[in-house]
Design a protein around this motif. Structure first.
Motif, short mmCIF file in Angstrom:
data_model
loop_
_atom_site.label_atom_id
_atom_site.label_comp_id
_atom_site.label_asym_id
_atom_site.label_seq_id
_atom_site.Cartn_x
_atom_site.Cartn_y
_atom_site.Cartn_z
N GLN A 124 -16.32 -7.44 -12.62
CA GLN A 124 -14.95 -7.76 -12.98
C GLN A 124 -14.14 -8.04 -11.73
OE1 GLN A 124 -14.45 -4.03 -15.44
NE2 GLN A 124 -13.40 -5.45 -16.81
N THR A 125 -13.09 -8.82 -11.90
CA THR A 125 -12.13 -9.01 -10.82
C THR A 125 -11.02 -7.99 -10.99
OG1 THR A 125 -10.66 -10.51 -12.02
CG2 THR A 125 -12.59 -11.50 -10.94
N LEU A 126 -10.16 -7.90 -9.99
CA LEU A 126 -9.05 -6.95 -10.08
C LEU A 126 -8.03 -7.40 -11.12
CD1 LEU A 126 -8.52 -4.28 -8.61
CD2 LEU A 126 -6.87 -5.47 -7.18
N TYR A 127 -8.00 -8.70 -11.43
CA TYR A 127 -7.07 -9.18 -12.46
C TYR A 127 -7.52 -8.77 -13.86
CZ TYR A 127 -5.01 -12.00 -8.75
OH TYR A 127 -4.39 -12.41 -7.58
N GLU A 128 -8.75 -8.30 -13.99
CA GLU A 128 -9.28 -7.93 -15.31
C GLU A 128 -9.23 -6.44 -15.59
OE1 GLU A 128 -13.26 -9.56 -15.56
OE2 GLU A 128 -12.57 -11.41 -14.61
N VAL A 129 -9.38 -5.62 -14.56
CA VAL A 129 -9.49 -4.17 -14.79
C VAL A 129 -8.11 -3.57 -15.06
CG1 VAL A 129 -11.59 -3.91 -13.43
CG2 VAL A 129 -9.37 -3.70 -12.30
N ASP A 130 -8.12 -2.48 -15.81
CA ASP A 130 -6.88 -1.79 -16.14
C ASP A 130 -6.44 -0.93 -14.97
OD1 ASP A 130 -5.05 0.27 -17.32
OD2 ASP A 130 -5.47 -0.90 -19.13
N ARG A 131 -5.16 -0.97 -14.68
CA ARG A 131 -4.61 -0.20 -13.57
C ARG A 131 -4.92 1.29 -13.70
NH1 ARG A 131 1.80 0.67 -12.64
NH2 ARG A 131 1.82 1.09 -10.40
N ALA A 132 -5.01 1.77 -14.95
CA ALA A 132 -5.23 3.20 -15.20
C ALA A 132 -6.60 3.67 -14.70
CB ALA A 132 -5.10 3.48 -16.69
N GLN A 133 -7.52 2.74 -14.43
CA GLN A 133 -8.85 3.14 -13.96
C GLN A 133 -8.85 3.57 -12.49
OE1 GLN A 133 -11.99 0.31 -14.85
NE2 GLN A 133 -10.97 -0.36 -16.72
N PHE A 134 -7.75 3.34 -11.80
CA PHE A 134 -7.71 3.62 -10.36
C PHE A 134 -6.50 4.48 -10.00
CE2 PHE A 134 -9.74 -0.52 -10.95
CZ PHE A 134 -10.93 -0.33 -10.27
N THR A 135 -6.56 5.07 -8.84
CA THR A 135 -5.37 5.70 -8.29
C THR A 135 -4.31 4.62 -8.14
OG1 THR A 135 -6.80 7.17 -7.02
CG2 THR A 135 -4.47 7.08 -6.36
N ARG A 136 -3.11 4.93 -8.61
CA ARG A 136 -2.07 3.90 -8.69
C ARG A 136 -1.83 3.22 -7.33
NH1 ARG A 136 3.40 5.04 -11.94
NH2 ARG A 136 1.82 5.02 -13.58
N GLY A 137 -1.73 4.01 -6.27
CA GLY A 137 -1.46 3.44 -4.95
C GLY A 137 -2.57 2.52 -4.50
N THR A 138 -3.84 2.91 -4.75
CA THR A 138 -4.99 2.09 -4.35
C THR A 138 -4.96 0.75 -5.07
OG1 THR A 138 -6.32 4.08 -4.02
CG2 THR A 138 -7.51 2.01 -4.27
N TYR A 139 -4.72 0.79 -6.38
CA TYR A 139 -4.68 -0.43 -7.17
C TYR A 139 -3.53 -1.33 -6.72
CZ TYR A 139 -4.32 -3.48 -11.26
OH TYR A 139 -4.24 -4.57 -12.09
N ASP A 140 -2.35 -0.73 -6.57
CA ASP A 140 -1.16 -1.53 -6.25
C ASP A 140 -1.28 -2.21 -4.89
OD1 ASP A 140 -0.09 -0.84 -8.67
OD2 ASP A 140 1.35 0.62 -7.87
N ARG A 141 -1.84 -1.50 -3.91
CA ARG A 141 -2.01 -2.10 -2.57
C ARG A 141 -2.97 -3.27 -2.63
NH1 ARG A 141 -1.66 3.27 -0.91
NH2 ARG A 141 -3.92 3.53 -1.02
N ALA A 142 -4.08 -3.09 -3.36
CA ALA A 142 -5.06 -4.16 -3.47
C ALA A 142 -4.48 -5.37 -4.19
CB ALA A 142 -6.31 -3.65 -4.18
N MET A 143 -3.76 -5.11 -5.30
CA MET A 143 -3.19 -6.21 -6.07
C MET A 143 -2.12 -6.95 -5.27
SD MET A 143 -3.36 -7.94 -8.80
CE MET A 143 -4.12 -7.03 -10.15
N GLU A 144 -1.31 -6.21 -4.54
CA GLU A 144 -0.27 -6.85 -3.71
C GLU A 144 -0.92 -7.75 -2.66
OE1 GLU A 144 3.66 -5.68 -1.04
OE2 GLU A 144 2.02 -4.24 -1.21
N SER A 145 -2.01 -7.26 -2.05
CA SER A 145 -2.70 -8.05 -1.02
C SER A 145 -3.27 -9.32 -1.62
CB SER A 145 -3.82 -7.20 -0.41
OG SER A 145 -4.64 -7.99 0.44
N LEU A 146 -3.94 -9.21 -2.77
CA LEU A 146 -4.51 -10.39 -3.42
C LEU A 146 -3.44 -11.40 -3.78
CD1 LEU A 146 -7.17 -8.90 -5.89
CD2 LEU A 146 -7.62 -10.45 -3.99
#
Length: 396
Positions: free
Chosen positions: A356-378
């Motif tokens: 899966q790409t990050l655009y597909e996975v649910d944010r709840a599957q990750f630590t919020r900060g980890t997900y948000d930083r990765a998504m912001e970078s992408l």
């Protein structure tokens, strides 16, 4: 001097590799069926209002207003709305119709040429496929009509988008089918839809290597109707009007496929991991590419691009040597380096484990900060590339 046999048999490489390949393929199929049973299909997730507003290009308050007027999805029991890419596309059309504008639906307008982005590097681990997948999907979610071409025989991009190279992609169903020297197929027969609206794919598998094997023979015989470097561009021509952007995930070597992709491309994105060995390897890669493309240019191939950029990938901001190497490259390449790097993130790598790409996975599957930083970078990287595409079209 004779060598004595010390109690074990030697490995016969061909048969060992063949057996390992069969068993690995069998286990991968079992793993695939466990993650995605045969009756299931991958889907793109729904987006929260803040995300949807960002991808549409409006304020969240305005999105709520438009949705409240009946142009959005029905609210859930808790009154909250979630938006699919199709919902976002309908809202873009609605906004343009209401405002008498072409502001929100971003597709090409008359006089704007197809953009073909070749993503390349011949060293593994540079996040070339990860970059290609997220760029293609981001642009589709933003409303562009996107064709992703998997030109890598390893076909990781195809697997990410739900097409298993060893199971789902048959003979003549890769780009090789459209660029082969004998009986090529129309590319329209090979293009497939994906579960992401606006995003189609030409999948890959090992048969792409046939082009590398057959091209020297075709050159020697002089029987090909067109040179190898022109074949991808010619294959794309009949479907050019159907897309705004083509993203080509090039193979990790500088062969005939890569050179043909470079001649079809209007722009080039080179991914690089900011470590000394990777940068030294890229130095050789650039020298070889330069020499080969000079030969292609003399034979009539296209070698001028709307833009060329280097993208730093898997970047760790707290890693001193990486920061130094990134600064070193910025000093050499200047504005040819994208301003934003793609951060190294467990969110992106963990999503990749389940294809899966990050655009597909649910944010709840990750630590919020980890997900948000990765998504912001992408989003920063992909928005910067989108700006380059729009600039080429003469848009603000």
């Amino acid at each position: 001097m004779m060598h004595s046999k010390i109690g074990h048999e030697q490995e016969h490489l061909p048969s060992t590799l063949s057996a390992d390949s069969r068993e690995l393929s069998r286990q991968l199929q079992l793993h695939q069926q466990k993650i995605f049973p045969p009756t299931s299909q991958k889907t793109i997730r729904q987006f929260a209002p803040a995300e949807a507003a960002h991808y549409i290009g409006i304020a969240e308050g305005y999105l709520r207003q438009v949705a409240g007027e009946g142009y959005g999805p029905e609210p859930m029991a808790n009154g909250r709305r979630l938006y699919t890419p199709d919902d976002m596309n309908r809202i873009r059309v609605t906004l343009d119709e209401k405002n008498g504008s072409q502001k929100y639906v971003p597709v090409r307008r008359p006089g704007e040429k197809l953009q073909v982005v070749a993503v390349m590097n011949f060293k593994g681990g540079s996040a070339k496929t990860t970059t290609s997948a997220h760029l293609a999907q981001f642009l589709a979610i933003r409303g562009y009509r996107v064709l992703a071409i998997d030109l890598d025989p390893q076909a990781s991009l195809s697997a990410l988008f739900g097409h298993q190279p060893e199971l789902d992609v048959g003979e003549g169903e890769t780009l090789y089918g459209a660029i082969r020297y004998d009986n090529p197929r129309p590319i329209s027969d090979i293009v497939r839809a994906t579960y992401t609206p606006n995003l189609h794919i030409v999948p890959g598998n090992l048969e792409l290597m046939e082009f590398e094997h057959e091209t020297p023979t075709a050159i020697a015989r002089g029987t090909a109707e067109s040179m190898f470097f022109a074949r991808i561009g010619e294959a794309l021509a009949p479907i050019e009007s159907l897309y705004d952007v083509v993203v080509i995930d090039c193979p990790p070597q500088l062969g005939f496929l890569t050179m043909s992709a470079l001649c079809a491309a209007t722009s080039v994105l080179i991914t690089v991991h900011p470590q000394m060995l990777d940068v030294m390897s890229m130095s050789q890669f650039l020298a070889m590419t330069s020499e080969l493309m000079e030969v292609v240019e003399k034979a009539g191939g296209r070698t001028s691009y709307d833009w060329m950029r280097y993208l730093v990938t898997r970047f760790e901001p707290n890693d001193g040597p990486q920061s130094q190497m990134t600064g070193f490259m910025r000093g050499i390449f200047g504005t040819r380096m994208l301003q934003h790097p793609m951060l190294k993130s467990t969110a992106i790598s963990d999503a990749g484990v389940t294809k899966q790409t990050l655009y597909e996975v649910d944010r709840a599957q990750f630590t919020r900060g980890t997900y948000d930083r990765a998504m912001e970078s992408l989003n920063q990287v992909n928005s910067e590339i989108e700006s380059l595409l729009k600039s080429t079209w003469g848009r603000k």
